[in-house]
Design an enzyme around this catalytic site. Structure first.
Site, mmCIF file in Angstrom:
data_model
loop_
_atom_site.group_PDB
_atom_site.id
_atom_site.type_symbol
_atom_site.label_atom_id
_atom_site.label_comp_id
_atom_site.label_asym_id
_atom_site.label_seq_id
_atom_site.Cartn_x
_atom_site.Cartn_y
_atom_site.Cartn_z
ATOM 1 N N THR A 27 -0.694 -5.876 -4.413
ATOM 2 C CA THR A 27 0.625 -5.289 -4.200
ATOM 3 C C THR A 27 1.737 -6.333 -4.253
ATOM 4 O OG1 THR A 27 1.975 -4.244 -2.469
ATOM 5 C CG2 THR A 27 0.134 -5.539 -1.710
ATOM 6 N N ASP A 28 2.942 -5.874 -4.590
ATOM 7 C CA ASP A 28 4.104 -6.777 -4.573
ATOM 8 C C ASP A 28 4.496 -7.152 -3.141
ATOM 9 O OD1 ASP A 28 5.130 -4.315 -3.774
ATOM 10 O OD2 ASP A 28 6.765 -4.280 -5.227
ATOM 11 N N GLU A 29 3.953 -6.435 -2.150
ATOM 12 C CA GLU A 29 4.330 -6.712 -0.755
ATOM 13 C C GLU A 29 3.853 -8.073 -0.277
ATOM 14 O OE1 GLU A 29 3.676 -3.678 2.101
ATOM 15 O OE2 GLU A 29 4.356 -2.093 0.781
ATOM 16 N N ASN A 46 15.699 4.629 -0.696
ATOM 17 C CA ASN A 46 14.976 5.796 -0.169
ATOM 18 C C ASN A 46 15.890 7.006 -0.064
ATOM 19 O OD1 ASN A 46 12.735 4.162 0.061
ATOM 20 N ND2 ASN A 46 13.066 3.703 2.230
ATOM 21 N N LYS A 72 -3.592 -7.975 2.441
ATOM 22 C CA LYS A 72 -3.657 -7.969 0.963
ATOM 23 C C LYS A 72 -3.406 -9.399 0.435
ATOM 24 C CE LYS A 72 -4.198 -5.084 -1.598
ATOM 25 N NZ LYS A 72 -5.422 -4.455 -2.185
ATOM 26 N N TYR A 84 -0.704 -4.879 7.001
ATOM 27 C CA TYR A 84 -1.227 -4.455 5.693
ATOM 28 C C TYR A 84 -1.000 -5.547 4.643
ATOM 29 C CZ TYR A 84 -0.986 -2.503 0.993
ATOM 30 O OH TYR A 84 -1.127 -2.314 -0.366
ATOM 31 N N LEU A 104 -14.915 7.138 1.426
ATOM 32 C CA LEU A 104 -14.325 8.438 1.765
ATOM 33 C C LEU A 104 -13.714 8.409 3.166
ATOM 34 C CD1 LEU A 104 -16.823 11.060 0.206
ATOM 35 C CD2 LEU A 104 -14.883 9.880 -0.858
HETATM 36 P P1 NAD Z 1 -5.406 4.960 -0.911
HETATM 37 O O1 NAD Z 1 -5.296 4.703 0.558
HETATM 38 O O2 NAD Z 1 -4.862 6.211 -1.465
HETATM 39 O O3 NAD Z 1 -6.938 4.866 -1.354
HETATM 40 C C1 NAD Z 1 -7.798 3.879 -0.871
HETATM 41 C C2 NAD Z 1 -9.230 4.316 -1.168
HETATM 42 O O4 NAD Z 1 -10.103 3.269 -0.714
HETATM 43 C C3 NAD Z 1 -9.649 5.590 -0.428
HETATM 44 O O5 NAD Z 1 -10.323 6.457 -1.314
HETATM 45 C C4 NAD Z 1 -10.582 5.084 0.656
HETATM 46 O O6 NAD Z 1 -11.593 6.022 1.023
HETATM 47 C C5 NAD Z 1 -11.177 3.859 -0.002
HETATM 48 N N1 NAD Z 1 -11.670 2.891 0.994
HETATM 49 C C6 NAD Z 1 -11.011 2.439 2.092
HETATM 50 N N2 NAD Z 1 -11.792 1.592 2.789
HETATM 51 C C7 NAD Z 1 -12.962 1.504 2.087
HETATM 52 C C8 NAD Z 1 -14.160 0.771 2.304
HETATM 53 N N3 NAD Z 1 -14.309 -0.037 3.355
HETATM 54 N N4 NAD Z 1 -15.157 0.902 1.407
HETATM 55 C C9 NAD Z 1 -15.032 1.727 0.323
HETATM 56 N N5 NAD Z 1 -13.906 2.450 0.095
HETATM 57 C C10 NAD Z 1 -12.891 2.335 0.967
HETATM 58 O O7 NAD Z 1 -4.745 3.686 -1.591
HETATM 59 P P2 NAD Z 1 -3.889 3.591 -2.938
HETATM 60 O O8 NAD Z 1 -2.469 3.857 -2.635
HETATM 61 O O9 NAD Z 1 -4.574 4.349 -3.989
HETATM 62 O O10 NAD Z 1 -4.020 2.018 -3.242
HETATM 63 C C11 NAD Z 1 -5.118 1.521 -4.011
HETATM 64 C C12 NAD Z 1 -4.982 0.017 -4.172
HETATM 65 O O11 NAD Z 1 -3.761 -0.278 -4.859
HETATM 66 C C13 NAD Z 1 -4.924 -0.747 -2.862
HETATM 67 O O12 NAD Z 1 -5.643 -1.945 -3.025
HETATM 68 C C14 NAD Z 1 -3.449 -1.030 -2.651
HETATM 69 O O13 NAD Z 1 -3.258 -2.205 -1.889
HETATM 70 C C15 NAD Z 1 -2.993 -1.206 -4.085
HETATM 71 N N6 NAD Z 1 -1.584 -0.871 -4.358
HETATM 72 C C16 NAD Z 1 -1.068 0.315 -3.948
HETATM 73 C C17 NAD Z 1 0.241 0.640 -4.269
HETATM 74 C C18 NAD Z 1 0.862 1.965 -3.876
HETATM 75 O O14 NAD Z 1 2.046 2.185 -4.115
HETATM 76 N N7 NAD Z 1 0.137 2.909 -3.308
HETATM 77 C C19 NAD Z 1 1.021 -0.290 -4.988
HETATM 78 C C20 NAD Z 1 0.454 -1.519 -5.368
HETATM 79 C C21 NAD Z 1 -0.849 -1.793 -5.053
HETATM 80 O O1 DAU Z 2 5.018 -1.930 -2.840
HETATM 81 C C1 DAU Z 2 3.708 -1.480 -2.962
HETATM 82 C C2 DAU Z 2 3.284 -0.777 -1.679
HETATM 83 O O2 DAU Z 2 3.938 0.482 -1.678
HETATM 84 C C3 DAU Z 2 1.775 -0.607 -1.579
HETATM 85 O O3 DAU Z 2 1.175 -1.861 -1.464
HETATM 86 C C4 DAU Z 2 1.394 0.259 -0.366
HETATM 87 O O4 DAU Z 2 -0.004 0.510 -0.359
HETATM 88 C C5 DAU Z 2 2.145 1.574 -0.474
HETATM 89 O O5 DAU Z 2 1.878 2.375 0.670
HETATM 90 C C6 DAU Z 2 3.645 1.323 -0.592
HETATM 91 O O6 DAU Z 2 4.149 0.731 0.642
HETATM 92 P P1 DAU Z 2 5.530 1.245 1.308
HETATM 93 O O7 DAU Z 2 5.481 0.900 2.731
HETATM 94 O O8 DAU Z 2 6.679 0.814 0.493
HETATM 95 O O9 DAU Z 2 5.322 2.861 1.053
HETATM 96 P P2 DAU Z 2 5.622 4.132 1.978
HETATM 97 O O10 DAU Z 2 5.333 5.323 1.131
HETATM 98 O O11 DAU Z 2 4.944 4.050 3.292
HETATM 99 O O12 DAU Z 2 7.178 4.025 2.230
HETATM 100 C C7 DAU Z 2 8.114 3.890 1.156
HETATM 101 C C8 DAU Z 2 9.498 3.684 1.769
HETATM 102 O O13 DAU Z 2 9.902 4.890 2.429
HETATM 103 C C9 DAU Z 2 9.544 2.604 2.837
HETATM 104 O O14 DAU Z 2 10.818 1.970 2.769
HETATM 105 C C10 DAU Z 2 9.438 3.369 4.160
HETATM 106 C C11 DAU Z 2 10.161 4.657 3.835
HETATM 107 N N1 DAU Z 2 9.712 5.880 4.537
HETATM 108 C C12 DAU Z 2 8.382 6.168 4.556
HETATM 109 C C13 DAU Z 2 7.918 7.341 5.132
HETATM 110 C C14 DAU Z 2 6.445 7.681 5.183
HETATM 111 C C15 DAU Z 2 10.655 6.751 5.067
HETATM 112 O O15 DAU Z 2 11.882 6.490 5.033
HETATM 113 N N2 DAU Z 2 10.219 7.909 5.635
HETATM 114 C C16 DAU Z 2 8.884 8.240 5.693
HETATM 115 O O16 DAU Z 2 8.557 9.325 6.225
#
Ligand code: NAD
Ligand code: DAU
Length: 332
Positions: free
Chosen positions: A121-123, A247, A152, A148, A35
């Site tokens: 992640t694809d990153e 974007n 990963k 980040y 949390l």
């Molecule tokens: P998020 O930040 O919304 O959620 C992360 C959750 O992990 C939170 O509930 C947080 O409390 C919990 N957490 C963090 N540190 C912790 C710890 N030490 N112990 C236990 N719980 C902990 O993240 P998300 O966007 O839901 O991403 C989830 C997973 O999917 C991540 O591994 C991320 O790398 C991967 N992912 C995300 C995206 C994306 O677009 N958001 C895309 C591809 C992969």
């Molecule tokens: O590709 C998967 C990844 O996508 C995940 O692994 C990450 O956890 C997730 O956060 C996301 O990463 P990005 O950095 O791509 O997501 P973000 O939402 O931070 O930003 C998306 C795009 O928008 C990026 O090019 C940055 C841009 N951006 C972001 C914010 C917050 C803006 O232009 N303005 C903004 O205010």
């Protein structure tokens, strides 16, 4: 009944996955979540208490992790520090959770011979040029750009090493950018929607030309479920839904959905090291595991997301002010 341990299940994708499990399977779900600021336990509150249990704890803490892994049939590992911008200002929690946390979990999974799925992640592959026909595949070399994505990448490599050296019963998935309900307002799409609802203009980093490959979080969930049910042990699967968009174009769609003029956005300071473009080739997952995304057009899914944030202000409002204060300090 089969038991599943979902780490990070109070975060964005983890909570969407738990909803997906409750609707589509008979798993008994334990969520392990620290949390952090990124979690919102309200995302789970509508779910049946006899199927979903929340344990508050840190994945880096073996004393918490061990008994939970010992009692479960499978672990699906979502917990992470997930936001690139935060990683540029304070990388340390990313090393702790993403590297040490993953290590702690796979050590437990090794000890109890527990099936493990690592969500990534694809990153990890770095970025692509704009307009390049190339997309990421399972064979693309790792080349992460940010604190980040490098943590990963490190966590993926740990899982791969544990598979090879210790026979860990694991799979890995690398997914593109998710959108949908329960996403924290620090992320691009919810930030812009909630800014407009607050009368603030959307903020695009740099020129707004960067491209992301969008997938609905429920499609990510169905893909992960398919991999844990039918994926081959030791394999990596890329998850994507052919949703490439700049974007700037995403902001135009959000402005349109909220009846705003199409040029009502601001360009702000760029993210250091900002990845240009991500694009996923998910042929392996589609051909081998017969997975297809349910959300057809990104535009429709995005309109539904806009509607979700409009109707669920009580869910996001408590995080909004602190999030924007942090961005303001960074000039973004
Ligand atoms: P998020 O930040 O919304 O959620 C992360 C959750 O992990 C939170 O509930 C947080 O409390 C919990 N957490 C963090 N540190 C912790 C710890 N030490 N112990 C236990 N719980 C902990 O993240 P998300 O966007 O839901 O991403 C989830 C997973 O999917 C991540 O591994 C991320 O790398 C991967 N992912 C995300 C995206 C994306 O677009 N958001 C895309 C591809 C992969
Ligand atoms: O590709 C998967 C990844 O996508 C995940 O692994 C990450 O956890 C997730 O956060 C996301 O990463 P990005 O950095 O791509 O997501 P973000 O939402 O931070 O930003 C998306 C795009 O928008 C990026 O090019 C940055 C841009 N951006 C972001 C914010 C917050 C803006 O232009 N303005 C903004 O205010």
């Amino acid at each position: 009944m089969r038991k599943i341990l979902v780490t990070g299940g109070a975060g964005f994708i983890g909570s969407n996955f738990v909803h997906h499990l409750i609707l589509n399977t008979d798993y008994l779900v334990t969520v392990l979540d620290k949390l952090t600021y990124a979690a919102n336990p309200r995302s789970l509150e509508s779910l049946p208490h006899n199927r979903v249990r929340l344990v508050v704890g840190d994945i880096c803490d073996a004393a918490v992790v061990d008994p939970l892994v010992a009692e479960t049939d499978i672990v699906v590992h979502f917990a992470a520090e997930s936001h690139n911008d935060n990683s540029l200002h304070d990388p340390r929690p990313f090393l702790d959770t993403n590297i040490v946390g993953t290590y702690t979990l796979i050590e437990a999974a090794r000890r109890y011979s527990t099936r493990f799925h690592h969500v990534s992640t694809d990153e990890v592959y770095g970025d692509l040029e704009l307009g390049d026909p190339q997309r990421f595949t399972e064979d693309t070399p790792y080349n992460p750009s940010s604190p980040y994505s490098s943590t990963k990448a490190g966590s993926d490599l740990l899982v791969k090493a544990w598979i090879r050296s210790f026979g860990l019963q694991a799979t890995i998935s690398n997914c593109s950018n998710n959108y949908g309900p329960y996403q924290h307002v620090e992320k691009f799409i919810p930030r812009q929607i909630t800014n407009i609802l607050d009368g603030v203009r959307p903020k695009l980093y740099g020129s707004g030309a960067n491209v992301r490959d969008w997938i609905h979080a429920d499609d990510h969930s169905s893909a992960v479920l398919r991999i844990i049910e039918r994926g081959r042990i030791g394999e990596t699967y890329l998850i994507g839904a052919d949703g490439e968009m700049s974007n700037r174009d995403v902001v135009s769609l959000i402005l349109k959905a909220l009846d705003q003029p199409k040029d009502a956005f601001d360009l702000v300071a760029d993210r250091p090291g900002h990845d240009l473009r991500y694009a996923i080739d998910s042929s392996k997952l589609r051909a081998e595991l017969e997975w297809v995304p349910a959300y057809g057009r990104f535009e429709e899914g995005l309109e539904a997301a806009v509607e979700w944030y409009r109707s669920n202000e009580d869910w996001w409002r408590p995080q909004k002010q602190a999030t924007e204060a942090k961005y303001q300090e960074q000039g973004q």
